[in-house]
Design a protein around this motif. Structure first.
Motif: not given
Lengths: 290, 286
Positions: A121, A137, A139, B125, B127-129
């Motif tokens: 990111i 991820p 997250l 944006l 939390s993940t690529r």
């Protein structure tokens, strides 16, 4: 000195580390066992060398006319603080299959920032970063959830957000539906779910994709004990699968249970990369400092 | 190229393999990898665009049909007013207005949404690529879906009322030219709007009067003398000419086409520079 120069300088200088770094039993042992130079291997790995990142600080300054007038009248400091905040510096590690790294540090030490950087990111400002392997991820497991769609439709929606096609998702749907134990509720809109049900569905979807690298940040929130056990079992399966796991957490217990090494951060700097017990002791020592 | 983004499916479970290496002087390679990812994921982007549009009309009975109803009602009512104001035959004015309004709504929504596209996808944006180029592409696709509800109305109106035969074969080219001009503007506004949050209110203010000084709903052929400068110096006029002329059965003059191509080239060049330079900052600015 430009911001990048100063960041590089701080990356060269080791972050102020209380006694552990450089000790015989700490991080260097790993470094000796594994070549820390640029890896040219094809297996999954994450490698960082002297990685640093700054955030601009002037973005959130108030630009109001009032402030400008006060400044012109000399009633307040003429110069705004334009120095960027160093959020990460001197990060060095090399994670290979089977490494499960707990990332420890107090609030604001840079745990989430580092996890985000591993996930791709944030990109490093200085230093070198190599990542090889598929990554999931975790997250924010709620990403892509739409309350008006049914649970089943949300499974596909989430897949789209992480870049999977319908065909990719179809092979996973059964596994997800079975894991979240929602029964017929899977066909009802998610907005009618309880928060525990949403968490179960989100967790099942987020963890349905197998990867070489998992990045997790304090994620187990809602859900009852039964669900927690099942979630823990699923994470343990990854552990046996020779994956790379990064876990940002404040919980010593979770680190002891799941991790086999620890990376301790303090004010964005890497204090140590060492064994679990050593890392936990060091983190607790840092927590006692003012 | 030091960075290789190898992305291939080798096993069912291993979805993509990529190699990220960062350092100085690799911005171009990273930017290319970013765009490559986006191009590969266009099918998913189309699905996301459709899903976003559908969720906007969740629990609505008519759903996106409201887009069609709204356009028809506005154009129908306004065309009577305009006919009296400009003393044009109703059918001629209706055709002119319809193409103008449908395209203008597309332009306006695209530009304003562009300026806030990164802040409004902040969660994704962070939390993940999410490649930087992926966001404007999904946004454009969603706006094109909305436009796809309006263009059939324009086509039907043009087929029924055009005084000269409609240049159907020119429509794809004119639309492509319009997109080649509008995409880089929107993408640049995306960067600007993420760094300076004044962009959205400023843009709304500007577009609010641009619609009046541009021949969207008034006919520029009636403007003579000094007032003609408002038309001739207005870039929106040329954009509208490119987009609208085929429906009016008018062949857009070659100088306008050349000017549009030149402008597009400049905009894409500017976008390339900004994209390579500031792509990394989007995740930090949002």
């Amino acid at each position: 000195m430009s911001e990048i120069d100063s960041l590089q300088a701080s990356a060269e200088a080791a972050p102020s580390a209380p006694n552990v770094e450089g000790s015989e039993s700490g991080q260097p042992r790993r470094a000796l066992l594994r070549n820390i130079g640029s890896p040219e291997i094809d297996e999954a790995h994450v490698w960082m060398s002297k990685v640093g990142l700054t955030f601009p600080t002037h973005l959130d300054d108030t630009h109001s006319i009032k402030v400008a007038m006060l400044r012109a009248a000399g009633l307040t400091s003429k110069h705004r603080n334009k120095r960027p905040k160093v959020v990460l510096r001197g990060i060095n590690f090399h994670a290979r299959p089977g490494d499960r790294i707990g990332i420890l540090g107090r609030n604001g030490a840079g745990k989430t920032t580092l996890l985000r950087m591993i996930a791709g990111i944030y990109e490093p400002e200085v230093g070198r970063f190599q990542r090889n392997g598929s990554i999931v991820p975790l997250l924010n497991i709620m990403l892509g959830m739409d309350g008006f769609l049914s649970g089943l439709e949300n499974i596909y929606a989430r897949g789209r957000y992480i870049g999977l096609s319908k065909v990719d998702m179809e092979s996973r749907v059964n596994d997800i539906v079975e894991f979240c134990e929602l029964g017929d509720d899977i066909l009802r809109p998610v907005r009618t779910y309880s928060s525990g049900m949403v968490a179960r569905l989100a967790f099942a979807i987020a963890t349905s994709v197998r990867a070489d690298i998992y990045v997790m940040d304090e994620w187990i929130g809602a859900g009852d004990a039964r669900f927690f056990d099942r979630a823990a079992k699923r994470v343990e399966n990854w552990i046996h699968d020779d994956t790379i796991v990064f876990l940002g957490t404040h919980s010593d217990g979770l680190v002891r249970e799941w991790c086999n090494s620890v990376l301790v951060l303090e004010r964005g700097g890497q204090v140590a990369w060492c064994d679990v017990e050593e890392g936990i002791a060091l983190k607790n020592k840092i927590l006692l400092e003012p | 190229m030091t960075k290789q983004a190898l992305e291939h499916r080798d096993r069912e479970d291993r979805l993509y393999v990529e190699r990220v290496q960062s350092g100085k002087g690799q911005r171009v390679a990273e930017a290319l990898a970013d765009i490559k990812w986006t191009i590969r994921h266009i099918p998913q982007a189309i699905e996301i665009a459709g899903q976003e549009l559908a969720s906007r009309y969740a629990r609505s009975i008519l759903g996106p049909l409201w887009l069609v109803i709204g356009t028809i009602t506005f154009i129908g009512a306004f065309s009577f007013l305009g006919t009296f104001l400009f003393k044009m035959p109703w059918t001629t004015y209706l055709n002119y207005l319809c193409a103008g309004i449908v395209y203008w709504q597309f332009i306006q929504t695209w530009l304003i949404e562009s300026a806030s596209m990164y802040p409004s996808s902040q969660v994704a944006l962070h939390s993940t690529r999410t490649p930087t180029s992926y966001i404007p592409v999904t946004l454009l696709l969603r706006n094109l879906l909305v436009l796809a509800h309006g263009l059939p109305i324009v086509a039907v109106v043009a087929a029924l009322t055009a005084t000269q035969p409609v240049l159907w074969y020119m429509i794809p080219f004119s639309l492509l030219m319009g997109l080649l001009l509008l995409f880089p503007i929107g993408a640049l506004l995306g960067f600007l709007g993420t760094r300076y949050r004044d962009t959205v209110p400023a843009l709304s203010t500007i577009l609010g009067f641009v619609v009046y000084v541009s021949p969207v709903w008034w006919d520029d052929s009636q403007v003579k003398g000094l007032g003609r400068l408002i038309v001739d110096l207005n870039p929106v006029y040329y954009l509208l000419r490119v987009l609208r002329d085929p429906f009016l059965g008018v062949m857009t003059p070659l100088p306008i086409w050349l000017g549009a191509i030149f402008t597009a080239a400049v905009l894409w060049g500017l976008l390339a520079v900004v994209f390579v330079r500031f792509r990394r900052m989007i995740a930090i600015w949002v």
